[in-house]
Design an enzyme around this catalytic site. Structure first.
Site, mmCIF file in Angstrom:
data_model
loop_
_atom_site.group_PDB
_atom_site.id
_atom_site.type_symbol
_atom_site.label_atom_id
_atom_site.label_comp_id
_atom_site.label_asym_id
_atom_site.label_seq_id
_atom_site.Cartn_x
_atom_site.Cartn_y
_atom_site.Cartn_z
ATOM 1 N N ARG A 246 0.901 -1.224 -0.016
ATOM 2 C CA ARG A 246 0.042 0.046 0.037
ATOM 3 C C ARG A 246 0.868 1.244 -0.014
ATOM 4 N NH1 ARG A 246 -2.413 2.781 4.302
ATOM 5 N NH2 ARG A 246 -2.101 0.893 5.769
ATOM 6 N N TYR B 12 -14.043 15.667 -17.708
ATOM 7 C CA TYR B 12 -14.722 14.533 -17.649
ATOM 8 C C TYR B 12 -15.675 14.326 -16.537
ATOM 9 C CZ TYR B 12 -14.600 9.750 -16.181
ATOM 10 O OH TYR B 12 -15.046 8.291 -15.917
ATOM 11 N N ASP C 120 -4.408 17.412 -16.762
ATOM 12 C CA ASP C 120 -5.001 15.876 -17.026
ATOM 13 C C ASP C 120 -4.668 15.898 -18.502
ATOM 14 O OD1 ASP C 120 -6.191 13.559 -18.075
ATOM 15 O OD2 ASP C 120 -7.927 13.971 -16.487
ATOM 16 N N LYS D 209 -6.314 4.128 -19.841
ATOM 17 C CA LYS D 209 -6.729 4.507 -21.446
ATOM 18 C C LYS D 209 -5.377 4.169 -22.149
ATOM 19 C CE LYS D 209 -10.588 6.502 -19.748
ATOM 20 N NZ LYS D 209 -10.557 6.449 -18.253
#
Length: 395
Positions: free
Chosen positions: A60, A113, A185, A210
């Site tokens: 983590r 988005y 972004d 993506k």
């Protein structure tokens, strides 16, 4: 063995500037599929936990496979370090939370988005962090929106789904003059076509799901910066504590995807240019939005700050929403699906799918419409993509 950072993009995306051979001489890096790492003794554990020596404690917080992916993304984006996340939204929300406090506000481009819109307009206000919209294609409207509580400017370029191109250099100049952080972004462009950190942007974020992955089989996100202190804070105070950790297996898939990123982006773009030109000439298409077209409003700016135009096209058909639905429902090769950046061509209606969180009565204010179609052009034979579109448009 240290490879040169001066290698070309394709070489770096495959090799990086790694200092050592992979364990056991493996050509490809292994997947460290473990939650926990052991120590030699208590002294060793204390040294690693106090950052006095390099090592790993718990996935983590850090993991060799994740670290390799972070290093590779940092090199490709021309940053200093990066943090991998379980998803693109994990990266975006964590970065914004790390830079904002109650009483602050973030100014965002009017078109984002769908989930980014929800985070900035609905989630952050619950924690007394307000959001303001501005048209980032007009820096004067951004300056007007800024006040003494503004700490972050956040935008996508090209924007999703209307592909507006924002002048990164101008926005950064405005922000720096007021001590404000800039977050960009870069999902649509990827570091192959655009590297915002070279314009002095503070943080670059990606939905690595993506184009970075490129195969539609793994979720992931990443944030990259030149500020190593910020990256340390982002990793251990936010990613680690909020728990949006990327799986080591997904990091390995991302590394695999990066090997072909340049090759794929070249083919995606080559196909997209032909598809956009086909759509622009089609009698049943009302308008086409693609940065590579000379008729596109931001074409010259895209040429200036990008190395290519990407592979996302948005368009409107004659006949409005009913005809738009008929077109997307009639595609045979292209898949009706959210997401983008896969080898397969994907098509959707943003207002009904990826951007469904926007208020329908205000879509125009956000640069959207109910009938806008977005297509993520894949790397199939372009003649087959065009034939599929032609069939759907003529049904």
């Amino acid at each position: 063995m240290i490879l040169s950072k001066d290698y070309g993009f394709d070489t770096l995306s495959i090799h990086g500037s790694r200092k050592h051979k992979n364990p056991m001489g493996a050509l490809n890096p292994p997947i460290f599929m473990t939650s926990t790492f052991e120590f030699d003794d208590v002294k060793d554990a204390e040294a690693i936990m106090n950052f006095e020596k390099q090592g790993f404690i718990y996935t983590r917080g850090n993991n060799p496979t994740l670290k390799l992916f972070e290093q590779r993304m940092s090199e490709l984006e021309e940053g200093e370090d990066a943090v991998a996340f379980a998803s693109g939204m994990g990266a975006i929300s964590s970065v914004l939370l790390s830079l904002l406090s109650p009483g602050n506000n973030v100014v965002v481009h009017k078109t984002l988005y769908g989930s980014s819109f929800t985070v900035t307009h609905k989630l952050l206000p619950k924690y007394h962090i307000t959001c303001k919209n501005a048209d980032f294609t007009k820096p004067e409207t951004v300056e007007k929106a800024i006040d003494h509580n503004t700490k972050v400017l956040y935008f996508e370029t090209p924007s999703n789904p209307n592909l507006e191109i924002i002048d990164i250099e101008q926005i950064v100049k405005l922000a720096k003059s007021k001590g404000i952080k800039v977050v960009v972004d870069n999902t649509f462009a990827t570091p192959y076509f655009q590297r915002p950190l070279t314009f002095d942007v503070d943080v670059v974020v990606h939905s690595a799901t993506k184009y970075i992955c490129g195969h539609g089989d793994a979720l992931g996100g990443v944030a990259v910066s030149k500020d190593t202190d910020f990256i340390q804070k982002l990793k251990f105070d936010y990613m680690c504590e909020l728990g949006a950790v990327m799986s080591p297996f997904n990091a390995w898939l991302m590394l695999r995807g990066l090997k072909t990123l340049g090759v794929r982006m070249r083919q995606h773009e080559a196909n997209a240019i032909q598809v956009a030109e086909f759509l622009e000439k089609h009698p049943k298409v009302k308008s086409v939005i693609y940065p590579g077209l000379k008729t596109f409003k931001g074409h010259e700016l895209a040429k200036k700050q990008m190395d290519g135009f990407g592979a996302i096209i948005s368009f409107e058909v004659e006949g409005g929403l009913d005809k738009a639905k008929k077109v997307v429902n009639s595609m045979r090769l292209a898949k009706l699906a959210v997401s983008l950046g896969d080898c397969e061509t994907l098509i959707e209606l943003p207002a009904a799918m990826t951007h469904a969180g926007y208020p329908k009565e205000k879509l125009k204010d956000f640069g959207l419409s109910e009938s806008m179609i977005r297509i993520s052009v894949g790397i199939e034979n372009v003649s087959d993509i065009i034939e599929d579109l032609d069939y759907a448009l003529n049904v």
